[in-house]
Design an enzyme around this catalytic site. Sequence first.
Site, PDB file in Angstrom:
ATOM      1  N   CYS A 118       0.818  -1.222   0.000  1.00 50.84           N
ATOM      2  CA  CYS A 118       0.000   0.000   0.000  1.00 50.84           C
ATOM      3  C   CYS A 118       0.851   1.270   0.000  1.00 50.84           C
ATOM      4  O   CYS A 118       0.341   2.369  -0.224  1.00 50.84           O
ATOM      5  CB  CYS A 118      -0.957   0.006   1.177  1.00 50.84           C
ATOM      6  N   HIS A 251      -3.085   7.363   2.360  1.00 52.60           N
ATOM      7  CA  HIS A 251      -3.503   6.042   1.909  1.00 52.60           C
ATOM      8  C   HIS A 251      -4.917   5.790   2.425  1.00 52.60           C
ATOM      9  O   HIS A 251      -5.227   6.077   3.576  1.00 52.60           O
ATOM     10  CB  HIS A 251      -2.532   4.981   2.450  1.00 52.60           C
ATOM     11  N   ASN A 281     -10.097  -0.036   0.073  1.00 54.48           N
ATOM     12  CA  ASN A 281      -8.631   0.070   0.045  1.00 54.48           C
ATOM     13  C   ASN A 281      -8.125  -0.563  -1.252  1.00 54.48           C
ATOM     14  O   ASN A 281      -8.225  -1.784  -1.425  1.00 54.48           O
ATOM     15  CB  ASN A 281      -8.074  -0.658   1.273  1.00 54.48           C
TER      16      ASN A 281
HETATM   17  N1  ACO Z   1     -18.238  -8.246   9.848  1.00 49.60           N
HETATM   18  C1  ACO Z   1     -18.706  -8.503  11.095  1.00 49.60           C
HETATM   19  N2  ACO Z   1     -17.890  -8.795  12.127  1.00 49.60           N
HETATM   20  C2  ACO Z   1     -16.573  -8.835  11.870  1.00 49.60           C
HETATM   21  C3  ACO Z   1     -16.023  -8.596  10.614  1.00 49.60           C
HETATM   22  C4  ACO Z   1     -16.918  -8.305   9.568  1.00 49.60           C
HETATM   23  N3  ACO Z   1     -16.504  -8.032   8.311  1.00 49.60           N
HETATM   24  N4  ACO Z   1     -14.678  -8.704  10.688  1.00 49.60           N
HETATM   25  C5  ACO Z   1     -14.383  -9.016  11.963  1.00 49.60           C
HETATM   26  N5  ACO Z   1     -15.537  -9.097  12.687  1.00 49.60           N
HETATM   27  C6  ACO Z   1     -15.687  -9.402  14.079  1.00 49.60           C
HETATM   28  C7  ACO Z   1     -14.546 -10.190  14.665  1.00 49.60           C
HETATM   29  O1  ACO Z   1     -14.710 -11.565  14.406  1.00 49.60           O
HETATM   30  C8  ACO Z   1     -14.658  -9.865  16.127  1.00 49.60           C
HETATM   31  O2  ACO Z   1     -15.677 -10.654  16.662  1.00 49.60           O
HETATM   32  P1  ACO Z   1     -15.577 -11.222  18.176  1.00 49.60           P
HETATM   33  O3  ACO Z   1     -15.511  -9.996  19.050  1.00 49.60           O
HETATM   34  O4  ACO Z   1     -16.810 -12.009  18.305  1.00 49.60           O
HETATM   35  O5  ACO Z   1     -14.310 -12.011  18.188  1.00 49.60           O
HETATM   36  C9  ACO Z   1     -15.133  -8.428  16.130  1.00 49.60           C
HETATM   37  O6  ACO Z   1     -15.687  -8.179  14.819  1.00 49.60           O
HETATM   38  C10 ACO Z   1     -14.036  -7.447  16.391  1.00 49.60           C
HETATM   39  O7  ACO Z   1     -12.922  -7.781  15.565  1.00 49.60           O
HETATM   40  P2  ACO Z   1     -11.630  -6.910  15.571  1.00 49.60           P
HETATM   41  O8  ACO Z   1     -10.664  -7.449  14.544  1.00 49.60           O
HETATM   42  O9  ACO Z   1     -11.154  -6.737  16.968  1.00 49.60           O
HETATM   43  O10 ACO Z   1     -12.232  -5.546  15.054  1.00 49.60           O
HETATM   44  P3  ACO Z   1     -11.589  -4.124  15.020  1.00 49.60           P
HETATM   45  O11 ACO Z   1     -12.410  -3.181  15.772  1.00 49.60           O
HETATM   46  O12 ACO Z   1     -10.111  -4.165  15.298  1.00 49.60           O
HETATM   47  O13 ACO Z   1     -11.784  -3.762  13.495  1.00 49.60           O
HETATM   48  C11 ACO Z   1     -10.451  -3.598  11.505  1.00 49.60           C
HETATM   49  C12 ACO Z   1     -11.161  -4.532  12.501  1.00 49.60           C
HETATM   50  C13 ACO Z   1     -11.513  -2.767  10.793  1.00 49.60           C
HETATM   51  C14 ACO Z   1      -9.719  -4.453  10.491  1.00 49.60           C
HETATM   52  C15 ACO Z   1      -9.492  -2.706  12.327  1.00 49.60           C
HETATM   53  O14 ACO Z   1      -8.621  -3.472  13.101  1.00 49.60           O
HETATM   54  C16 ACO Z   1      -8.697  -1.831  11.427  1.00 49.60           C
HETATM   55  O15 ACO Z   1      -9.197  -0.867  10.902  1.00 49.60           O
HETATM   56  N6  ACO Z   1      -7.406  -2.124  11.288  1.00 49.60           N
HETATM   57  C17 ACO Z   1      -6.575  -1.425  10.360  1.00 49.60           C
HETATM   58  C18 ACO Z   1      -6.231  -2.353   9.319  1.00 49.60           C
HETATM   59  C19 ACO Z   1      -6.509  -1.881   7.940  1.00 49.60           C
HETATM   60  O16 ACO Z   1      -7.122  -0.875   7.666  1.00 49.60           O
HETATM   61  N7  ACO Z   1      -6.019  -2.678   7.039  1.00 49.60           N
HETATM   62  C20 ACO Z   1      -6.117  -2.421   5.682  1.00 49.60           C
HETATM   63  C21 ACO Z   1      -4.947  -3.024   5.009  1.00 49.60           C
HETATM   64  S1  ACO Z   1      -3.497  -2.448   5.685  1.00 49.60           S
HETATM   65  C22 ACO Z   1      -3.143  -1.043   4.997  1.00 49.60           C
HETATM   66  O17 ACO Z   1      -3.610  -0.725   3.947  1.00 49.60           O
HETATM   67  C23 ACO Z   1      -2.239  -0.207   5.724  1.00 49.60           C
END
Ligand code: ACO
Length: 324
Positions: A118, A251, A281
């Site tokens: 990215c 990004h 993304n």
């Molecule tokens: N729909 C519904 N529930 C979901 C989904 C989904 N698509 N994905 C995960 N969950 C659930 C999980 O299973 C978990 O359930 P549980 O509590 O029963 O175990 C719950 O949601 C929370 O999961 P987390 O992974 O803790 O959720 P979080 O609040 O951290 O959000 C996210 C996840 C959006 C990925 C966040 O961590 C984030 O924004 N991270 C940044 C990563 C990113 O943007 N990556 C993109 C690529 S990297 C880059 O480009 C730099």
Amino acid sequence: MPYAKIIGSGGYLPPRVVSNDELAADLATRQIETSDAWITERTGIRQRHIADPGVTSSQLAVKAAQQALEDAGISAEELDLIIVATSTPDFIFPSTACLVQAQLGNKGAAAFDVQAVCSGFVYALTTADSFIRAGRARHALVIGAEVFSSILDWNDRGTCVLFGDGAGAVVLSASEEPGILEAELNADGSLANILHVAGSVVDGQVTGDPFLRMDGQAVFKQAVTALAASAQSVCDKAGVSLEDIDWMVPHQANVRIINFLGRKLKLSDDKVIVTVDQHANTSAASVPLALDAARRDGRIRQGDLVLMQGVGGGFTWGSVLARM
Ligand code: ACO
């Protein structure tokens, strides 16, 4: 020493738009639960463009490049450097840049790919800037292009809802007028495992895991810390203050990362370009697509000071500060 100035931009998104509701309905057929509410609240993403089967990164890249060349008012033959940033190349080799070169009808320009996930576009832009400043190129085409849908595990709701496909491009030309003022690239390979596609092709077989895996919370923390420090550092080196920035083009991974960063840097929301809601993304394509969208709708204008930032797998990150 000449500056490298952005004289044109272009973007291309595959026509198939998949809304969160459509994606949730599709995943539900495989007993995978998600919803528009969850995706919107956690990421700000409302829809993504997905390429049809068989569509390649070079095909998306060529369309974005043609638009950028037209915008710049130069022909493909005038290019002496073509760099494509991609993590989803058409082939192991030749490079996607060589495929793009042939489709554009250029012969002779240096052409190669950059792999920084990215952060790929800011890495490629910095590379092209260095060529131009050193007098090794006059007209450079820099593209970010991805068919990221091809490396997603569509059974993993934690990742497949986050990404989309597309391509963005800029044309840089040697200029006496200020263009790219400063750039800084960084990486920390010890963090490779927080975001990776740890697969390969060996002896004709896929080895390892060919799908994207991510520790979302670790990526979130690294991204905001690294980008805030990088923004400050690149401004310090250029002798400008963060307040002088007219537009930030970060990004487009997640609107929460973008908002958190904006607040940390004390940039008002109306200075930050956001397309993640529409494009999701698109990895290396996200920054040039956002830049192009804001140039075309008249927000980013000639003379504006623009900070572009990338962050992603590797772990990699970087900033480019440009006078448009
Ligand atoms: N729909 C519904 N529930 C979901 C989904 C989904 N698509 N994905 C995960 N969950 C659930 C999980 O299973 C978990 O359930 P549980 O509590 O029963 O175990 C719950 O949601 C929370 O999961 P987390 O992974 O803790 O959720 P979080 O609040 O951290 O959000 C996210 C996840 C959006 C990925 C966040 O961590 C984030 O924004 N991270 C940044 C990563 C990113 O943007 N990556 C993109 C690529 S990297 C880059 O480009 C730099």
